[in-house]
Design an enzyme around this catalytic site. Structure first.
Site, PDB file in Angstrom:
ATOM      1  N   SER A 178       6.672   4.434  38.801  1.00  0.00           N
ATOM      2  CA  SER A 178       6.285   3.352  39.714  1.00  0.00           C
ATOM      3  C   SER A 178       7.419   2.340  39.736  1.00  0.00           C
ATOM      4  O   SER A 178       8.279   2.350  38.864  1.00  0.00           O
ATOM      5  CB  SER A 178       5.021   2.662  39.209  1.00  0.00           C
ATOM      6  OG  SER A 178       5.329   1.780  38.148  1.00  0.00           O
ATOM      7  N   ASP A 179       7.422   1.459  40.727  1.00  0.00           N
ATOM      8  CA  ASP A 179       8.346   0.340  40.590  1.00  0.00           C
ATOM      9  C   ASP A 179       7.688  -0.663  39.643  1.00  0.00           C
ATOM     10  O   ASP A 179       6.525  -0.529  39.269  1.00  0.00           O
ATOM     11  CB  ASP A 179       8.723  -0.283  41.940  1.00  0.00           C
ATOM     12  CG  ASP A 179      10.056  -1.048  41.839  1.00  0.00           C
ATOM     13  OD1 ASP A 179      10.528  -1.278  40.705  1.00  0.00           O
ATOM     14  OD2 ASP A 179      10.621  -1.416  42.880  1.00  0.00           O
ATOM     15  N   TRP A 180       8.441  -1.649  39.281  1.00  0.00           N
ATOM     16  CA  TRP A 180       8.026  -2.579  38.228  1.00  0.00           C
ATOM     17  C   TRP A 180       6.639  -3.180  38.543  1.00  0.00           C
ATOM     18  O   TRP A 180       6.511  -4.009  39.451  1.00  0.00           O
ATOM     19  CB  TRP A 180       9.052  -3.708  38.116  1.00  0.00           C
ATOM     20  CG  TRP A 180       8.806  -4.620  36.980  1.00  0.00           C
ATOM     21  CD1 TRP A 180       7.759  -5.492  36.848  1.00  0.00           C
ATOM     22  CD2 TRP A 180       9.595  -4.761  35.817  1.00  0.00           C
ATOM     23  NE1 TRP A 180       7.854  -6.160  35.676  1.00  0.00           N
ATOM     24  CE2 TRP A 180       8.982  -5.742  35.007  1.00  0.00           C
ATOM     25  CE3 TRP A 180      10.771  -4.164  35.356  1.00  0.00           C
ATOM     26  CZ2 TRP A 180       9.494  -6.154  33.788  1.00  0.00           C
ATOM     27  CZ3 TRP A 180      11.287  -4.569  34.135  1.00  0.00           C
ATOM     28  CH2 TRP A 180      10.649  -5.545  33.366  1.00  0.00           C
ATOM     29  N   GLY A 181       5.663  -2.757  37.785  1.00  0.00           N
ATOM     30  CA  GLY A 181       4.327  -3.336  37.945  1.00  0.00           C
ATOM     31  C   GLY A 181       3.623  -2.944  39.229  1.00  0.00           C
ATOM     32  O   GLY A 181       2.560  -3.483  39.548  1.00  0.00           O
ATOM     33  N   SER A 182       4.197  -2.009  39.998  1.00  0.00           N
ATOM     34  CA  SER A 182       3.639  -1.776  41.337  1.00  0.00           C
ATOM     35  C   SER A 182       2.262  -1.120  41.302  1.00  0.00           C
ATOM     36  O   SER A 182       1.525  -1.203  42.286  1.00  0.00           O
ATOM     37  CB  SER A 182       4.608  -0.952  42.198  1.00  0.00           C
ATOM     38  OG  SER A 182       4.711   0.374  41.733  1.00  0.00           O
TER      39      SER A 182
END
Ligand code: BGC
Length: 805
Positions: free
Chosen positions: A347-351
């Protein structure tokens, strides 16, 4: 000699008789295609060294081959390389099966959990005791840890976990590791695929020597909106160029393949359409037609898959209402389905957690269900997976098969990286020291940097300068080192090794021959330094004004509503120009800026982006003509933010604005500004000139299974050797869906000596003529096409037509 190691077996022996016998031996092997021979007849007349893949062939089969009476001599010695617990003669799939059979559900979920160390590009989850979780087998990967010492220390903790599954260390190695290369958009301006591959290769050599297994690059997002700060990280606005660059960068990072200690996993990001954020606002929603998604934004990702990218990162944005992270269509149906991607998606950061703020998931648990179902394999820093996934499986809300599939994908990469054979194989302090101080890397960075510079204007051939002139370097970026590194450099405490512009120019003209004044700050409003700048300018024969963006004005979360030069920089330029001295403006930025006054009044303009560690030297190379600039813009430069998007490959309308770029009533345009950009896609000057002529098409009518060879003569008509990026554009003149007015379909960078001519060949094939029709089928429709060859998207020198039957 037989030397057993975990992946392959080396068999070295002498064969007595003829090559026929050799063949017989090879044929005797049930898996003969897995055998390669080295040194045939070279080392000794009859000696052969065979490498046999142990994944496929059992040791006893090899011993059987070695028995036949043909040998006169056989020395068999079993190497001492130890077998790891998982090595034996198993395929990676078998090894993963065996390992997964021992794993608890929590341990499987642990593999899908990625934490950051201290450096963050987003909100960091509460620390907790990450190292205890590593030891408990609850973490699969860490990002933002770098260096042999640190990665080894943390890997040692992972080795205390029950199953000793190694961690993967990931980092944003975007444009270099210790040696910083130009920002990716700048490199794209080189149109030099070999240079870009080499830049990624050097980054991989350095990062891998420093304990890193995985880079979150290349970013392959097509970007048509320069307000979006992340344009700096990509390859610009064009899909064809973007695909070629995606491929080159993946190859560069992954080198000869995972398993080599100088190869790191590439990560194609941000999947998908992140660059189409509405209004150019970072993280914003994307509302896009399926055709534009398939035709413009997805192909570079497909190219990355085809190039063997080991991993993907999804994106923060929603696509037509569905967050990319929870988007099963792009991740499962396309990526892992139709495209056959075998790696994993982070995932992207915290997405994953951000799907709650999107209003797409009720809470973290719901977000975890949606993300794992949609095909997001690893959770970067949102903690939705580690805190919820196991319970969701136990509650029957998530099938364990989804967890198993994601876990398998991660483990396969750990095996491919060789981490199960030796978790510390990227942790060699000696190698780290050597790789991070390799002077060769700086030489390559300088070469890539000068290739990235674009000459936008050069009235009266004011450039290149001779070294006997008194030069004044004026502007807020003249002595800066940090800004040369750009937004996404890997952070180092000491940046003194970066060559500033002042140092680069001074290296060339000698101490005392270069005057300097800062003039103003990058974005403050004080004009206190103007008087000094004007004085310094008056003392010089020629002025180089260096202006632009600070390194944190483009990049993630750095969208700008106004992309004009900030602060009083333009006023400084006006004040210096008023001295009447010849002025060269050097613009350093992470994106296309708007600078109309400068473009209209300064005699010479170099767009120098952010060029990295060797910025100053590369700039000096161009300023003094040691290198003839050949960069071409990978994005169109608007005259005003109001024109955005201003990409060259727009579709026609029923009332097209006049081709000469003028304003005409009741045509598609503005009443206060022309449609055309200030500087078009593909544009860039040289210190020499090129002539295009003699266009020939090998056929004027083809069937879909045939190709056309487009050839023309390119001549250097000037007095210096130089490179030209010749470009071919195609237009489908009548189609079932309105097509762009032109699309780049081939290019070539060619070096020509003064007066030299070369015949250049481009190819047109079915794929280049195809598009997604109204049923979203990728088709080439019969009809008329126009082919255009030239020096930029708006400088078409040669034209012809052909028919697809
Ligand atoms: C960025 C990614 C980056 C990640 C890790 C995110 O905020 O969007 O591109 O790889 O952080 O640093």
């Amino acid at each position: 000699m037989i030397n057993l190691c975990t992946q392959s077996i080396r068999v070295c022996f002498t064969l007595n008789p003829s090559p026929a016998c050799r063949c017989k031996c090879v044929r005797f092997l049930p898996f003969r295609s897995n055998i390669s021979m080295f040194g045939t007849g070279k080392r000794t007349k009859d000696a052969f060294l065979w490498i046999i893949n142990l994944n496929q062939i059992h040791l006893n089969q090899i011993l059987m081959i070695l028995k036949p009476k043909h040998y006169s001599f056989l020395l068999l010695c079993v190497g001492l390389v130890p077998f790891s617990a998982y090595a034996k003669d198993k395929t990676i799939d078998q090894k993963v099966d065996e390992l997964m059979a021992k794993m608890t559900l929590e341990e499987k979920v642990g593999q899908l959990n990625q934490y950051s160390s201290s450096w963050a590009t987003g909100p960091v989850s509460p620390e907790g005791n990450k190292m205890q979780e590593v030891q408990d087998g609850k973490v699969g990967s860490l990002l933002n840890v770098k260096g042999v010492e640190k990665t080894r220390a943390i890997q040692e903790i992972a080795m205390k976990s029950r199953l000793k599954i190694p961690l993967i260390f990931g980092l944003d190695v975007i444009h270099g590791y210790k040696t910083t290369f130009p920002i990716p958009l700048a490199e794209a301006a080189s149109w030099d695929l070999g240079a870009m591959e080499q830049s990624a290769r050097v980054a991989a050599v350095e990062a891998s020597a420093s304990g890193i297994h995985w880079t979150f690059a290349p970013m392959v997002d097509i970007a048509r909106d320069p307000r979006w700060g992340r344009v700096m990280e990509g390859a610009g606005e064009d899909t064809y160029l973007g695909c070629a660059i995606a491929k080159a960068r993946v190859h560069g990072f992954q080198g000869n393949g995972l398993g080599n200690t100088d190869a790191i996993m590439a990560c194609a990001k941000h999947f998908a359409a992140y660059g189409a954020a509405i209004g150019g606002r970072d993280y914003n929603a994307v509302d896009i037609s399926p055709r534009t998604l398939l035709e413009v934004y997805l192909p570079p990702f497909k190219a990355a898959v085809d190039a063997g990218a080991a991993t993907f990162m999804n994106s923060f944005n929603s696509i037509n209402g569905v967050p990319a992270t929870g988007n099963a269509y792009i991740q499962r149906e396309l990526l892992k389905g139709q495209w056959g991607f075998k790696g994993f998606v982070v995932s992207d950061w915290g997405s994953i957690g951000e799907m709650v703020a999107h209003g797409y998931a009720a809470d973290a648990a719901d977000a975890a269900v949606k993300a794992i179902t949609a095909g997001s394999d690893m959770d970067m820093e949102s903690r939705c997976y580690p805190l919820n996934l196991a319970q969701l499986v136990r509650d029957g809300k998530v099938s364990e098969n989804l967890v198993n599939d994601a876990c398998r994908r991660v483990l396969v990469k750990k095996f491919e990286l060789g981490l199960f054979d030796d978790p510390y194989r990227f942790c060699n302090a000696k190698r780290e020291k050597q790789a991070l101080n390799d002077p060769q890397h700086r030489a390559i960075a300088r070469d890539v940097a000068r290739k990235s510079i674009v000459l936008l204007k050069n009235d009266n051939n004011i450039l290149p300068l001779t070294t006997d002139k008194k030069i004044a370097l004026i502007g807020p970026l003249g002595k800066s080192k940090e800004d040369m590194l750009g937004f996404w450099n890997v952070g180092w405490e000491d940046n003194s090794d970066v060559v500033s512009q002042f140092e680069g120019l001074e290296n060339r003209v000698g101490k005392g021959n270069l005057l300097y004044a800062k003039g103003c700050g990058i974005d403050d409003l004080s004009k206190d330094g103007f008087a000094e700048a004007v004085e310094v300018a008056k003392q010089a024969d020629v002025v180089i004004l260096t202006v632009g963006e600070r390194r944190d004005q483009s990049g993630e979360a750095k969208s700008r509503a106004s992309i004009e030069m900030s602060g009083v920089q333009e006023d400084l330029i006006k004040a210096v120009c008023a001295t009447g001295k010849p002025v060269i403006v050097m613009i350093n930025a992470g994106r296309p800026l708007v600078f109309n006054w400068v473009a209209d009044h300064a005699p010479a303009i170099l767009y120098t982006w952010w060029l990295g560690s060797e910025a100053g030297n590369a700039i000096a190379d161009v300023v003094f003509g040691d290198y003839n600039p050949a960069g071409k813009l990978p994005m169109s430069f608007p005259r005003s933010e109001g024109q955005i998007p201003v990409n060259y490959n727009y579709t026609s309308t029923g009332r097209p604005a006049p081709a000469n770029g003028s304003i005409a009533p009741y045509t598609s345009g503005y009443i206060d500004m022309v449609n055309t950009p200030k500087f078009p896609f593909g544009f860039g000057l040289s210190y020499t000139t090129f002539k295009y002529d003699n266009l020939k098409l090998s056929a004027n009518s083809i069937h879909a299974d045939q190709t056309i060879d487009v050839s023309f003569t390119l001549t250097n008509t000037g007095k210096r050797a130089g490179e030209e990026v010749a470009q071919m554009y195609v237009r489908d003149l009548v189609a079932s869906s309105v097509r762009p007015v032109k699309e780049l379909k081939d290019f070539q960078k060619v070096l020509l000596e003064p007066g030299e001519s070369k015949t250049i060949h481009f190819t047109i094939n079915k794929e280049k003529l195809s598009f997604f029709n109204n049923n979203l089928e990728f088709v080439a429709e019969p009809g008329d096409f126009s082919v255009m060859v030239g020096a930029s998207s708006s400088d078409i020198r040669l034209k012809d037509k052909f028919i697809l039957q």
